[in-house]
Design a protein around this motif. Structure first.
Motif, short mmCIF file in Angstrom:
data_model
loop_
_atom_site.label_atom_id
_atom_site.label_comp_id
_atom_site.label_asym_id
_atom_site.label_seq_id
_atom_site.Cartn_x
_atom_site.Cartn_y
_atom_site.Cartn_z
N LEU A 172 -11.31 3.28 -12.25
CA LEU A 172 -10.29 2.23 -12.38
C LEU A 172 -9.48 2.09 -11.10
O LEU A 172 -9.14 0.99 -10.68
N PHE A 173 -9.19 3.25 -10.49
CA PHE A 173 -8.41 3.19 -9.26
C PHE A 173 -9.21 2.49 -8.15
O PHE A 173 -8.67 1.67 -7.42
N LEU B 91 -8.98 -1.02 -8.69
CA LEU B 91 -7.65 -1.53 -8.28
C LEU B 91 -7.62 -1.79 -6.78
O LEU B 91 -7.14 -2.83 -6.33
N VAL B 92 -8.14 -0.84 -6.01
CA VAL B 92 -8.13 -1.01 -4.55
C VAL B 92 -8.96 -2.23 -4.15
O VAL B 92 -8.53 -3.05 -3.34
N LEU B 93 -10.13 -2.35 -4.76
CA LEU B 93 -10.99 -3.49 -4.41
C LEU B 93 -10.31 -4.80 -4.79
O LEU B 93 -10.36 -5.78 -4.05
N ALA B 94 -9.67 -4.80 -5.96
CA ALA B 94 -9.04 -6.03 -6.43
C ALA B 94 -7.89 -6.43 -5.51
O ALA B 94 -7.56 -7.61 -5.39
N ALA B 95 -7.29 -5.44 -4.87
CA ALA B 95 -6.15 -5.75 -4.01
C ALA B 95 -6.57 -6.15 -2.60
O ALA B 95 -5.73 -6.45 -1.78
N PRO C 20 -13.87 -6.42 -9.91
CA PRO C 20 -12.81 -5.44 -10.18
C PRO C 20 -11.56 -6.08 -10.78
O PRO C 20 -10.94 -5.53 -11.69
N TRP D 168 -9.93 -5.16 -14.53
CA TRP D 168 -8.54 -4.82 -14.82
C TRP D 168 -7.93 -5.75 -15.85
O TRP D 168 -7.29 -5.31 -16.81
N LEU E 113 -1.07 -5.74 -1.21
CA LEU E 113 -1.73 -7.04 -1.04
C LEU E 113 -1.36 -7.65 0.31
O LEU E 113 -2.20 -8.17 1.03
N LEU F 107 -1.49 1.90 -3.08
CA LEU F 107 -1.85 1.67 -4.48
C LEU F 107 -1.85 2.97 -5.26
O LEU F 107 -1.59 2.98 -6.46
#
Lengths: 287, 757
Positions: free
Chosen positions: A114-115, A118-122, A158, A162, B684, B740
């Motif tokens: 999940l983490f 999260l990094v990829l999504a950001a 990703p 989420w 971001l 993050l």
């Protein structure tokens, strides 16, 4: 015990302050609108005027027919839609299934996974441009819609994981257990219980995936140089490269590109905001 | 009286069990590996600076020893800036080789002219130096074996450390003091109380260490700190003395002195005993020697090298780059990082962990402040850093092995896999693999041609390089591991500081604006609330590059702002800072330089330069605030809504004023949530690409030296500087991941709801 009225003086001060912030928000947008629909800057600095002297649809119409010389709007729109819808489809299909696993099962490495998501999504897709350039070259899908869809999926999937996982986490376990008692298999539980109950978030995930691909040009431009594959956003960067003489056309095109984004954002506001904050806004309101 | 059936020694043989056997085997293996790597390095490494100086010193000592002239040995001042211990051993080695090895010493100060590998003189000197390298090879391998006896993993890390391999495999002065320092560290850690055997042995070893090379004596500060810490703890736990005339502060100071002074004196005595150069005139000669080093550190050679004050940190996080293809892995930096992470935790533990952490920090602090920054100095950190990194790794392994519900998790993994597989495989292909490829490219000197020759060939050459095997025929690729980090970092530091500063300033302002608006919108009875809210969300709804284009047309030379003001201000390209702090820092830095505290001055200059940003910075901040504040407004609104009305009502009844109410109740309740939101938005924004690229323009950003990482990576690709682009990309990714991670620790979003309750 808060009373529902506000003294007039406070009301006026508050409205004035809000108007000031509103002016800050609107200034660049109004300036763009002025350029798109008006005379504005005609190429030379001494021509410049803050308020458009004339109202004209010329630039908007040109943007909607042939914004870049030799590439019709329809081709640009087609390319944008293929890439964006493809990304949305992959994000929802792959994201929903993985999200279900993350919401339902406690397997080793779930938090790390999940983490990583999260990094990829950001990340903006541009952050992956360097290696992908090398990589897709080797696969021979560099100059294709598929190549672009793959790149955007790296961020969109990703994000979908989420968004949908957060929604599915809210689906009561009892409902699924009841379905199992009725004889539903794992697929039926997913497709007929979990997925429908998370439908708004699934839609938001798809829409955000659509927008990720829709409003991106850095990677797209790096990945392909063929005029047949130019998307609307890429066209915009192409116009921006023409210099300040083309500002009006650029702003008109930017307006057209922004419309779907605005429609999706305001249309699904609650769910989109929830997704874009990874649910912290909701977490905050819950506790 | 019962007589034991077996004599004691026989019983101890019987107890020589499997664990001890395994340990002995592991130590032997680590020692063997360390020896192998060092022998190979000693065989193939080119002549380094200084090796010839030590050869000459060794030759002179050999002559005196051959003549049996002890007086001449004591009087010898060749290379007097370093204590003679290692050079004496060199002399003994040369003596054993026979007169041809030392009869005609090298002429003095040939050093600067002889470092061309194909020069016949160099080749001849190298042949002589290689016999001396045997000492370092042996001492280096012994160090690894010794550490392995305490912690096999740490021993392995020492064996593999590229800095340690390089500088123990050359005829340098690092190998012996490093070995003695390891002995001092490991023996002293066994001491249970003041004055036991380990206490004195540790002091003797530290004296030996300093007699090898002065620098390594920094470990002595750690040792004394550790002893005092232990003593004060014992002092605090002692029952309260019933009636004594001594005030507690004095008694405490006495206790500290009792622990430190005898030990320090013993170490000094050992130092004197093992440093024959001091025997005729201890204080005078020590002064001469140290003054040389102090003068050298502010002299021309060091100034010309121009290395920054934090160079030791870069070296600790990097690896040795000097000889590609000789040393495998080159991953020291990763373990250096783990060591720094573990150090804080280890400080809290009695015994070896605390001493190791103190030893690491004392040496690091010394190197940070000492103006000479040669890379061999980093060898002083190898042993404590390896011990600390090994500790981190074993802690992590233990935590993983101890996690609850192991069996159930494995069972659920089987059920979850089908659901995970599609997305997992896709992301492996389009995200994980490219990121790994990027990291691998950053560890090589890959060019466009090498990369385009295909990835299989690339990985093959990469693997061979990583294992220091002979290179792939017809394929140009050198493996550098983490060795390029020091040089990459110096190019990256400016942009990184700019990027972080931009994110920090932007988010601070965006949070202030968002919170202010949320506070107004939160007031009961306000009209048109929904409409205002919808308006304020507008910057969020607009795609980022459209927003960036809008701000570009405003701040362009002929854009809206200049039109409105009737000015010709070059908002995007003017180099002049809006606020210049550099003139303030310059005299201060000069002051610190004259006070022999140059690093402090450098830090000040660095700070002033980071804060004196050109106009383009503030333009970017403004655009960034516009883009980010809706997010912070939403977070603020949610945070304010979570403050229960009842608390405020109760406080108001008690007569609290509005401001006090806000400061004492609202702010403490919402601040954590704002920080959480800012972390997410910051991650971001940190990677934002279009804002810097469009608002200020790539070319202008380069000109005003205000590049962000995203643009730096892009321009690296454009210039086909793949390794650097890949390094920047990897760094940006890690920085975002770090932000993050803090975000996730605060929100616990990745945890299940059940775990939260």
């Amino acid at each position: 015990m808060s009373n529902r009225t506000m003294p007039l003086r406070d009301q006026v001060i508050a409205q004035l302050l809000l108007a000031l912030a509103g002016a800050f928000v609107l200034a660049p947008i109004l300036w763009m609108l002025g350029l798109a629909f008006g005379g504005g800057i005609g190429g030379r600095p001494d021509d410049a005027s803050l308020t458009p002297r004339v109202f004209t649809l010329e630039h908007v119409l040109r943007a909607a027919t042939e914004p870049l010389p030799g590439t019709p709007f329809s081709l640009l729109l087609f390319n944008s839609l293929v890439v964006s819808l493809g990304t949305a489809l992959i994000a929802v299909a792959f994201g929903a299934s993985a999200a279900y696993a993350f919401a339902r099962y406690r397997f080793p490495g779930r938090r790390l996974g999940l983490f990583a998501a999260l990094v990829l999504a950001a990340l903006p897709p541009a952050a992956l441009a360097t290696p992908l350039l090398i990589y897709l070259n080797g696969l021979g899908i560099k100059h294709s819609h598929l190549g672009m869809i793959m790149v955007y999926s790296a961020v969109a999937v990703p994000f979908a994981i989420w968004t949908i996982r957060n929604a599915m986490r809210g689906v009561p376990r009892d409902l699924e257990d009841a379905a199992v008692l009725e004889g539903a298999g794992p697929w039926a539980v997913f497709a007929r219980v979990a997925l429908p109950l998370a439908a708004p978030s699934v839609a938001a995930a798809g829409m955000i995936a659509f927008l990720i691909a829709w409003s991106e040009y850095a990677v797209a431009a790096a990945l392909n140089s063929e005029s047949q594959l130019v998307t609307l956003s890429m066209a915009l960067s192409g116009i921006a490269g023409l210099g300040e003489a083309s500002w009006q056309l650029m702003c008109a095109t930017a307006l057209l590109v922004s419309l779907p984004a605005l429609a999706i954002f305001y249309g699904l506001k609650r769910y989109v905001l929830d997704a874009l904050t990874f649910g912290i806004a909701r977490t905050a309101s819950r506790s | 009286m019962k007589v034991p059936l077996q004599p004691p020694h026989a019983r101890s043989w019987a107890r020589f069990d499997r664990a001890a056997l395994t340990r002995a085997l592991v130590v032997t293996l680590v020692f063997g590996l360390a020896l192998l790597l060092r022998v190979r390095a000693a065989e193939s490494m080119a002549l380094d600076f200084d090796e010839d100086d030590y050869l000459r010193a060794g030759q002179l000592y050999a002559q005196h020893l051959a003549a049996g002239d002890v007086g001449a040995v004591l009087a010898e001042r060749e290379n007097y800036e370093h204590p003679p211990l290692t050079k004496l051993v060199f002399g003994a080695i040369l003596l054993a080789r026979g007169p041809e090895a030392y009869a005609t010493p090298l002429p003095k100060d040939q050093a600067t002219t002889i470092h061309r590998p194909d020069d016949p003189a160099t080749i001849q000197i190298l042949a002589q130096v290689k016999t001396l390298r045997a000492l370092g090879v042996a001492a280096g391998a012994l160090t690894a074996g010794l550490v392995a006896a305490v912690s096999p993993l740490a021993g392995l890390l020492v064996a593999l450390s590229s800095w340690h391999i390089k500088y123990t495999s050359q005829a340098m002065l690092e190998a012996l003091p490093c070995l003695f320092a390891a002995c001092a560290l490991l023996t002293l850690a066994r001491s249970r109380r003041n004055g036991d055997r380990a206490y004195w042995l540790g002091a003797v070893f530290l004296g030996l260490t300093a007699a090898g090379t002065y620098r390594y004596a920094a470990g002595g500060f750690a040792a004394i700190g550790w002893l005092v810490w232990r003593e004060l703890r014992a002092w605090r736990e002692r029952p309260e003395p019933s009636a004594t005339a001594v005030p507690p502060a004095v008694s405490m100071a006495l206790a500290a002195l009792r622990a430190a002074v005898p030990w320090g004196l013993a170490a000094l005595l050992a130092f004197y005993a093992f440093d024959p150069a001091l025997w005729p005139d201890p204080l005078g000669r020590l002064r001469e020697s140290l003054v040389f080093n102090a003068d050298f550190s502010v002299g021309r050679a060091v100034q010309r090298a121009g290395l920054p004050w934090f160079q030791p940190l870069l070296l600790l996080l990097g690896a040795s780059a000097a000889n590609p293809g000789v040393i495998p892995l080159l991953l020291d930096g990763a373990f250096g990082l783990l060591a720094l992470l573990a150090a804080r935790r280890m400080l809290r533990e009695e015994g070896l962990p605390r001493l190791t952490a103190l030893w690491l920090l004392a040496n690091l602090v010394f190197l940070l402040f000492w103006p000479t920054k040669w890379s061999q100095y980093i060898v002083a950190l190898t042993v404590p850093a390896s011990l600390a990194a090994a500790r981190w790794l074993s802690d992590a392994r233990r935590a993983w092995a101890r996690r609850p519900h192991k069996a159930q998790e494995r069972h659920e993994l089987r059920r979850a896999l089908p659901w995970l597989a599609p997305a997992g495989l896709l992301l492996l292909a389009v995200a994980a693999y490219p990121i790994a490829l990027q990291a691998a490219v950053a560890a090589t000197n890959a060019q466009a041609a090498t990369v385009e020759a295909g990835q299989w060939r690339f990985w093959q050459a990469f693997g061979r390089g990583a294992l220091a095997l002979p290179p792939l025929a017809g394929y140009q690729l050198d493996y550098y591991g983490l060795a390029a980090i020091p040089s990459f970092s110096s190019q990256l530091l400016g942009p990184l500081a700019f990027n972080l500063l931009w994110v920090a300033v932007t988010l601070a302002l965006a949070t202030a604006l968002g919170l202010g608006l949320a506070t107004i919108l939160n007031r009961p009875g306000l009209r048109w609330k929904a409409a205002w809210h919808a308006l304020f969300m507008l910057p969020w709804a607009v795609p980022e590059f459209v927003a960036a284009l809008a701000w570009q047309t405003i701040f362009d030379d002929s854009g809206a702002l200049n039109t409105l003001l009737g000015t010709q201000i070059k908002w995007q390209s003017d180099r002049g800072p809006l606020l210049d702090l550099r003139p303030l820092a310059a005299p201060l830095s000069e002051f610190f330089r004259t006070a022999r505290l140059a690093p402090i001055g450098d830090m000040l200059v660095f700070l002033a330069e980071s804060l004196s940003q050109p106009k383009a910075f503030w333009v970017l901040v403004l655009a960034g605030v516009w883009v980010c504040f809706p997010f912070m407004l939403l977070v603020s609104a949610m945070a304010l809504r979570s403050v229960p009305d009842t608390i405020g009502d109760a406080a108001r009844v008690d007569g609290a004023s509005g401001w006090a109410l806000w400061r004492e109740i609202t702010w403490p309740l919402i601040a954590p949530r704002l920080l959480t939101g800012a972390l997410l938005r910051g991650a971001l924004l940190f990677n934002a690409f279009y804002l810097p690229q469009l608002v200020v323009g790539e070319r202008n950003l380069q000109r005003v030296q205000a590049v962000t990482l995203a643009l730096l990576a892009a321009s690296g690709v454009n210039d086909s500087n793949f390794p650097f682009a890949a390094f920047v990309g990897t760094t940006a990714l890690l920085a975002a991941a770090l932000l993050l991670w803090r975000f996730d620790r605060r929100t616990r979003l990745t945890e299940e709801l059940e775990e939260l309750r």
